[in-house]
Write a protein that holds these residues in place. Structure first.
Motif: not given
Length: 233
Positions: A14-21
């Protein structure tokens, strides 16, 4: 907020920051190419460990992003059309990130072609041949009684090292300026020493230019950071 739920892999990692690659990788020679590139370019990213020692790369989640079940792979939430894009194959990812950022790949057509040819030299020669040599000198193949495969891959590794050593005569970097060609090639040179413990087998200390080249590469701060992403533990 960027929505990456269309990518099934994000249900497991799961992404912690979906705006990051989102980087899905393990610190192998191929894996660290992309983490080093991300560090060099300064792009924000999250590194997710796909543990190849426990066959994470064969999981349904990972194969949903890379059907060839090899690390590394990425999701860029801001693809060329502004929409998320998933990519696999380390060479393709290096080119994509270079074009995205305008870094480490020349725009001049002649210089660009030169960098790409040395990138392909790594993809088609250095990586496969060094990897096979490592199998026969360090890992499962070391117990094979027939010396032919080991000798073949050691010989081919030395031949490729000779090509690189000659190329580096009078140059700090493979194509003059530091580029994605170096990011692709140098981690495999490090693997000969660190991963495969083949320093003596390939006569590493006898090469004229390669040891200093690898030292220059490893001295870069971005390289040092990228080599440990994602952390093994």
């Amino acid at each position: 907020m960027t929505d990456l739920t269309d990518f099934p892999i994000t249900a497991r990692w799961a992404p912690q920051d979906p705006s990051a690659i989102q980087l899905y990788s393990f610190p192998t020679p191929n894996g660290v190419k992309v983490s080093i590139m991300l560090e060099e370019t300064g792009l924000p990213y999250e590194a997710h460990k796909v543990d190849i020692n426990t066959d994470d790369q064969f999981s349904d989640a990972f194969v949903s992003l890379n059907p060839n079940n090899k690390i590394p792979a990425i999701i860029d939430p801001e693809g060329p059309d502004g929409q998320p894009i998933g990519l696999f194959e380390s060479g393709a990812i290096l080119i994509y990130l270079a074009e995205k950022t305008g870094q480490l790949l020349p725009t001049d057509p002649r210089a660009r072609a030169e960098v790409l040819q040395w990138l392909m030299f790594q993809m088609g020669g250095v990586g496969p041949m060094f990897g096979q040599m490592g199998f026969f000198v360090k890992f499962g193949g070391k117990d094979v009684a027939d010396p032919i495969p080991r000798d073949r891959y050691v010989g081919e590794a030395k031949r490729l090292l000779g090509v690189l050593d000659k190329r580096l005569e009078g140059r700090d970097w493979i194509c003059g300026d530091y580029s994605i060609a170096d990011i692709a090639i140098a981690p495999w040179l490090r693997a000969l020493l660190v991963g495969y413990q083949a320093r003596e087998i390939v006569g590493w200390d006898d090469w004229r230019n390669l040891p200093a080249y690898l030292d220059r590469f490893l001295a870069r701060e971005a390289v040092q950071r990228g080599l440990v992403q994602p952390p093994r533990d």
